[in-house]
Design an enzyme around this catalytic site. Structure first.
Site, mmCIF file in Angstrom:
data_model
loop_
_atom_site.group_PDB
_atom_site.id
_atom_site.type_symbol
_atom_site.label_atom_id
_atom_site.label_comp_id
_atom_site.label_asym_id
_atom_site.label_seq_id
_atom_site.Cartn_x
_atom_site.Cartn_y
_atom_site.Cartn_z
ATOM 1 N N GLU A 193 -9.723 -22.795 -8.017
ATOM 2 C CA GLU A 193 -10.375 -23.034 -9.310
ATOM 3 C C GLU A 193 -9.453 -22.592 -10.437
ATOM 4 O OE1 GLU A 193 -13.982 -20.802 -8.928
ATOM 5 O OE2 GLU A 193 -12.986 -18.857 -8.937
ATOM 6 N N ASP A 199 -11.869 -13.913 -17.149
ATOM 7 C CA ASP A 199 -11.382 -15.260 -17.479
ATOM 8 C C ASP A 199 -10.846 -15.346 -18.912
ATOM 9 O OD1 ASP A 199 -12.407 -16.102 -14.936
ATOM 10 O OD2 ASP A 199 -14.377 -16.363 -15.851
#
Length: 322
Positions: A210, A41
């Protein structure tokens, strides 16, 4: 010669070749990165001194730096001492999916605290004058969710519009991607607008969407998101898709006209070869164009999550990685 072409020619030959899509795949291999490349991420910014400053999931928010966007070195975590409130949302506790930006003369770092599979979650905010590890002052929670919520308050991304309004998108699974308006003075929700907008969802089948990230290019707002299953190494089915809208709060549609609130999304990156489950993406504007910065699971290294960087071409009106 364009600035972009000049910058590309300045890259080492191996790095330049890695930007060219493989003939065996519709998707490009990541550009060459070396050194400390294990990451998840990632979010990245280029400072005024030319340093690439990257933060990522893990611990007190993991850090890496680079002087050339190729060789990366690991640094200290953003937080040398983790804020006490994190333990309310995670027993570890650690922070996930940060989002770094620079506005109003300071760096802002939004981030998530939760535990896997739970929507008892919180988005936090920290600020810094330098953006360097150890310099961050935590500002506490921005937005939260609980077991009775139909959304999940993780994976934040701050977008500042041309009119100076601030917006925070976020979300993971449940009813998908949400957005709230932010007060630029506090970095938290604007008291005069408590709406929670819905941007993308998967009402049928899996709920797996997401990690939103929004940019504006020309007259359109583009919403990037990660779809399907993250965090399963070589079994991951993660992929990046995009939609666009003429207003920041939507509605967003993909290239085929399907609404992102109805399972829509045009693919940007998917698994190919050793590069499995690309996602957790952020978009960064650099001197040679826009970058998509993400992680993938290395099929030739036991599914270890690694840093991927590609340029984006917008000439069709839609982002194409290369």
């Amino acid at each position: 010669m364009s600035r972009k072409r000049t910058a590309l020619l300045a890259l080492p030959a191996a790095a330049l070749l890695a930007l060219i899509p493989s003939s065996a795949s519709a998707y490009p291999n990541p550009g060459t990165v070396t050194g400390s490349v294990v990451t998840h991420d990632p979010t990245m910014i280029r400072t005024s001194s030319g340093q690439y400053l990257l933060y990522a999931t893990g611990g007190g928010i993991a850090n890496k730096t680079s002087s050339n966007r190729i060789a990366f070195s690991a640094g200290a975590d953003a937080f040398s001492s983790r804020p006490s409130w994190w333990s309310t949302y995670s027993s570890v506790p650690e922070a996930w999916a940060p989002d770094i930006s620079y506005h109003g003369g300071k760096y802002l770092l939004y981030y998530s605290v939760s535990k896997f599979g739970s929507n008892t979650s919180a988005i936090g905010l920290a600020t810094s004058s330098t953006g360097q590890p150890g310099s961050w002052t935590d500002q506490g929670t921005v937005y939260t969710s609980g077991s009775s919520s139909d959304y999940n308050a993780i994976d934040p991304n701050l977008f500042v519009d041309d009119d100076g309004k601030w917006w925070l998108s976020f979300g993971s699974w449940w009813t998908g991607i949400k957005m709230i308006q932010i007060n630029p003075s506090t970095g938290k929700q604007l008291a005069g607008n408590t709406n929670r907008y819905s941007l993308a969802s998967r009402p049928t089948g899996t709920k797996a969407v997401e990690a939103p990230y929004i940019v504006k290019r020309g007259r359109y707002y583009y919403l990037f998101a990660s779809y399907d299953t993250c965090c399963a190494g070589t079994s991951s089915t993660y992929k990046v898709k995009v939609g666009r809208a003429t207003g920041v709060t939507g509605p967003y549609h993909d290239r085929s006209g399907v609404a992102m609130t109805n399972n829509g999304g045009t693919p940007v990156l998917e698994s190919h070869g050793r590069y499995i489950g690309p996602g957790g993406q952020s978009i960064m504007n650099d001197v040679d164009g826009d970058l998509i910065v993400y992680h993938y699971y290395d099929g030739q290294d036991n599914g270890t999550p690694k840093l991927g960087i590609n340029l984006l071409n917008w000439s069709s009106g839609w982002p194409v990685a290369y």
